[in-house]
Design a protein around this motif. Structure first.
Motif, short mmCIF file in Angstrom:
data_model
loop_
_atom_site.label_atom_id
_atom_site.label_comp_id
_atom_site.label_asym_id
_atom_site.label_seq_id
_atom_site.Cartn_x
_atom_site.Cartn_y
_atom_site.Cartn_z
N ILE A 110 79.30 73.20 109.31
CA ILE A 110 80.36 73.10 108.62
C ILE A 110 81.53 73.75 109.47
CG2 ILE A 110 80.21 75.43 107.04
CD1 ILE A 110 81.60 71.53 106.05
N GLY A 111 80.99 75.22 110.16
CA GLY A 111 81.88 75.70 110.98
C GLY A 111 82.30 75.11 112.19
N THR A 112 81.48 74.41 112.95
CA THR A 112 81.76 73.49 113.86
C THR A 112 82.74 72.46 113.52
OG1 THR A 112 79.55 74.25 115.35
CG2 THR A 112 80.67 72.30 115.89
N LEU A 113 82.38 71.68 112.39
CA LEU A 113 83.00 70.56 111.72
C LEU A 113 84.59 71.07 111.73
CD1 LEU A 113 80.89 68.97 109.38
CD2 LEU A 113 81.57 68.34 111.88
N SER A 114 84.97 72.22 111.24
CA SER A 114 86.01 72.96 110.96
C SER A 114 87.02 72.79 112.24
CB SER A 114 86.15 74.43 110.48
OG SER A 114 85.42 75.19 111.38
N GLY A 115 86.32 72.98 113.42
CA GLY A 115 86.89 73.10 114.53
C GLY A 115 87.57 71.63 115.06
N ARG A 116 86.80 70.85 114.68
CA ARG A 116 86.77 69.53 114.91
C ARG A 116 88.05 68.93 114.20
NH1 ARG A 116 83.28 63.91 114.26
NH2 ARG A 116 84.81 62.28 114.32
N TYR A 117 87.88 69.39 112.94
CA TYR A 117 88.95 68.72 111.94
C TYR A 117 90.21 69.56 111.55
CZ TYR A 117 85.91 64.85 110.90
OH TYR A 117 85.16 63.86 110.95
N ILE A 118 90.21 70.70 111.86
CA ILE A 118 91.30 71.58 111.56
C ILE A 118 91.64 72.41 112.61
CG2 ILE A 118 91.09 71.73 109.05
CD1 ILE A 118 90.18 74.59 109.41
N GLY A 119 90.91 72.33 113.93
CA GLY A 119 91.33 72.92 114.86
C GLY A 119 90.50 74.12 115.40
N PRO A 120 90.51 74.68 116.55
CA PRO A 120 89.83 75.88 117.24
C PRO A 120 90.04 77.20 116.49
CG PRO A 120 91.39 75.14 118.87
CD PRO A 120 91.44 74.23 117.69
N ARG A 121 91.52 77.42 115.92
CA ARG A 121 91.73 78.58 115.43
C ARG A 121 91.12 78.79 114.00
NH1 ARG A 121 97.17 79.09 116.24
NH2 ARG A 121 97.61 77.57 114.69
N GLY A 122 91.26 77.57 113.11
CA GLY A 122 90.29 77.58 112.14
C GLY A 122 88.95 77.77 112.16
N ARG A 123 88.38 77.28 113.35
CA ARG A 123 86.97 77.25 113.51
C ARG A 123 86.60 78.81 113.78
NH1 ARG A 123 85.53 75.42 118.92
NH2 ARG A 123 86.78 77.37 119.54
N ASN A 124 87.28 79.52 114.52
CA ASN A 124 87.07 80.94 114.57
C ASN A 124 87.04 81.74 113.32
OD1 ASN A 124 86.90 80.03 117.17
ND2 ASN A 124 88.75 80.99 117.92
N LEU A 125 87.98 81.62 112.58
CA LEU A 125 88.22 82.24 111.28
C LEU A 125 87.09 81.61 110.24
CD1 LEU A 125 92.04 82.00 110.90
CD2 LEU A 125 90.73 83.99 111.45
N PHE A 126 86.79 80.57 110.40
CA PHE A 126 85.71 80.27 109.49
C PHE A 126 84.50 80.59 109.82
CE2 PHE A 126 83.29 77.42 107.01
CZ PHE A 126 84.02 76.41 106.19
N LEU A 127 84.01 80.71 111.16
CA LEU A 127 82.73 81.35 111.55
C LEU A 127 82.72 82.70 111.17
CD1 LEU A 127 82.64 79.89 115.05
CD2 LEU A 127 81.12 79.58 113.23
N ALA A 128 83.90 83.37 111.24
CA ALA A 128 83.80 85.04 110.70
C ALA A 128 83.54 85.19 109.49
CB ALA A 128 85.23 85.37 111.13
N ILE A 129 84.15 84.22 108.56
CA ILE A 129 83.39 84.26 107.01
C ILE A 129 82.16 84.02 106.90
CG2 ILE A 129 84.02 83.40 104.89
CD1 ILE A 129 86.99 82.68 105.77
N MET A 130 81.60 82.86 107.39
CA MET A 130 80.25 82.67 107.50
C MET A 130 79.41 83.85 108.03
SD MET A 130 80.66 78.66 108.85
CE MET A 130 78.65 78.43 109.14
N PHE A 131 79.80 84.52 109.07
CA PHE A 131 78.77 85.28 109.33
C PHE A 131 78.99 86.48 108.52
CE2 PHE A 131 79.00 89.74 111.56
CZ PHE A 131 77.84 89.67 112.36
N LEU A 132 80.01 87.02 108.08
CA LEU A 132 79.82 88.14 106.70
C LEU A 132 79.36 87.64 105.87
CD1 LEU A 132 84.00 89.30 107.25
CD2 LEU A 132 81.62 90.60 107.99
#
Length: 563
Positions: A110-132
């Motif tokens: 779902i983190g990678t999908l966020s990059g495809r559907y809302i952009g790389p900035r959203g993906r990076n933030l999404f990955l940070a939340i998933m990591f925490l």
């Protein structure tokens, strides 16, 4: 009990059919990632019952026990409504949607999908939340498991013996090709044989081992085991362990529901508690993050898109694996509410356990559930407690196994964004260091996992809202019905953000700078991702609809044929 069962099962037999046919439009002919990228390690076409066992026990863990057994302090009525309606309209829809979205996008997380559907900035933030969140999952569940192994030493033998059973089941299914029904029966018999053995020979550790408390020792052992398990092929340990635990859980659920039916215990807990302890926060919005798993959970989206989507044999199996997996968790949360409401002799006994907020939890479930089983089915209380403690430990352990594997993927993905290609072993070592660091850093005694429990629930719900935002964007781009996703998204987002703001004030007042800092980072990242998703949603509404995957395949084939 009957009302709750009727609501939850109606959700599967009625509402999930609507989602599968009208919203996600599952196709039996769509080629899943398990077939497209089959490698025998992560991508493996799997029998839907075996995959359901893996998915269900990975997402269940101890959270649908701990959350309801804490939230009962506000009374059983509000918790009952959130568990039942949340399972039907929130959890099942969310889990099925994340599984479908990943399967339709080559098994991407779902983190990678966020990059495809809302952009790389959203993906990076999404990955940070998933990591925490994954760091918190690992720390919390390690502490819950270690606490149960110390308080219920009769669960030690079945907990570790189940690993041997799972390894044998994996060989029997995938190497020896034995009949699944025969393997299942043999596995369940072996597991309950271990429970009887553990009840007869409890293993009590000394107070200190190599300078560590018993709890701290178990935490370290659990992290080492989870690291090793996460590096093994899923068919060898993770899948069969989750499958046999899934069968064991449904047997345990059957025993508990039967005991309630036969004994008809009195609900001593109030429907709405008017006499909450002084430290109890307001029910709104805290109820909706205290009960996360069992109503809706962002961690489920990570499992759906991280491991389960890579093992889906047919896309139509997603309804059984994803939605029914959420149903199983809802049934566990429901029976937890029942036993912690009716497993005490008097209201005074109940109030003695729930004398402060965050009390109860897994310990209350084991004690009260043991009483219910003993009264309803005449099972000795000692054996009843062993059965329930083993059940809680095994599900927490399977979730921890999956979580460590998922966090390895996340760390590898973050490394790639930084230009680093981390080997699986290195990524796994980093996972273990982060998890141990939080468990012991928040509290040197190793109890850090429970200190971060409030923030864990809130972050979990925030991630669910972010996952729903990605699914909403996908549905809008495909011109599918999106209100069944958008409306729950708005509710969960408001409740989780409100709860996090309340908790930040509490952390500040307590001087808990670790949780305050983590909470601020999570809040900023979550709001940013939602803004990115809202902007994207507004933009795609005016764009041509995204072609269906089948249309893309036909067009590609036509181009290859020169037509």
């Amino acid at each position: 009990m009957f009302v709750g069962l009727a609501i939850i099962l109606a959700g599967y037999f009625v509402y999930s059919r609507y989602l599968a046919k009208k919203v996600y439009r599952l196709s039996a002919t769509h080629r899943t990632p398990a077939h497209e990228f089959k490698d025998g390690v992560d991508y493996i076409p799997t029998n839907k019952f075996v995959l359901w066992g893996h998915h269900f026990t990975s997402v269940a863990g101890a959270a649908p026990i701990v959350g309801p057994a804490v939230a009962i302090i506000w009374g059983w009525g509000p918790a009952f409504l959130w568990v039942t309606l949340g399972t039907v309209f929130f959890a099942g829809m969310h889990d099925l949607g994340a599984l479908w979205a990943s399967a339709r996008n080559k098994g991407q997380s779902i983190g990678t999908l966020s990059g495809r559907y809302i952009g790389p900035r959203g993906r990076n933030l999404f990955l940070a939340i998933m990591f925490l969140l994954l760091v918190m999952v690992n720390a919390v569940f390690a502490v819950v498991i270690s606490g149960l192994l110390v308080s219920q030493p009769s669960a030690v033998i079945p907990t570790w013996g189940a690993i041997v059973v799972a390894l044998l089941i994996g060989q029997a299914i995938y190497k020896l090709r034995w009949n699944l029904a025969v393997v299942s029966i043999a596995g369940v018999v072996a597991l309950y044989g271990l429970i009887l053995l553990g009840d007869r020979f409890p293993i009590v550790l000394p107070e200190t081992i190599m300078g560590l408390s018993a709890s701290a020792f178990w935490i370290i052992v659990l992290f080492i085991y989870a690291g090793i398990a996460s590096l093994m092929p899923v068919w060898m340990l993770l899948q069969p362990r989750d499958y046999i635990n899934g069968l064991q859980l449904f047997i345990g659920l059957g025993l508990l529901y039967a005991a309630i039916l036969l004994s008809a215990p009195t609900m001593v807990a109030p429907m709405i508690n008017q006499n909450t302890p002084p430290d109890t926060p307001g029910i709104v919005p805290l109820l909706f993050v205290t009960i996360a798993c069992g109503a809706i959970s962002g961690f489920h989206g990570m499992v759906s898109s991280g491991t389960s989507s890579k093992q889906l044999d047919k896309e139509t199996d997603a309804r059984f694996v994803g939605y029914f997996g959420a149903v199983g968790e809802g049934l566990l949360a429901l029976v937890t509410l029942l036993v912690v409401s009716a497993g005490f002799q008097t209201l005074a006994d109940w109030e003695e356990v729930y004398h402060a907020f965050n009390e109860g939890g897994a310990g209350a479930f084991v004690a009260a559930g043991g009483t219910v089983l003993s009264n309803g089915l005449a099972i000795p209380e000692s054996l009843s407690a062993t059965v329930l403690a083993t059940m809680a430990v095994l599900f927490a352990a399977t979730t921890m196994d999956t979580s460590v594997r998922l966090q390895r993927y996340i760390i590898s993905e973050i490394g790639e964004l930084m230009g680093l290609k981390l080997k699986p072993l290195i990524a796994t070592v980093l996972v273990l260091l982060f998890g141990l660091g939080l468990a012991f850093g928040a509290d040197p005694s190793g109890e850090g996992g429970m200190i971060i429990w409030p923030l864990f629930g809130t972050t979990n719900q925030l991630l669910a809202a972010l996952t729903l935002s990605i699914i909403t964007v996908i549905l809008v781009r495909k011109r599918r019905p999106f209100l069944p996703v958008l409306l729950p998204l708005m509710f969960v987002l408001v409740m989780s953000v409100s709860a996090l703001v309340v908790q930040l004030g509490t952390f500040y007042g307590q001087g808990n700078w670790l949780l305050l800092g983590m909470g601020i980072v999570i809040l900023i990242a979550a709001i940013w991702v939602i803004i990115e998703a809202a902007v994207t949603l507004n933009r795609v509404r005016n764009q041509p609809p995204e072609p269906e995957d089948e249309d893309v395949a036909v067009a590609a084939q036509a181009g290859a044929d020169g037509r």
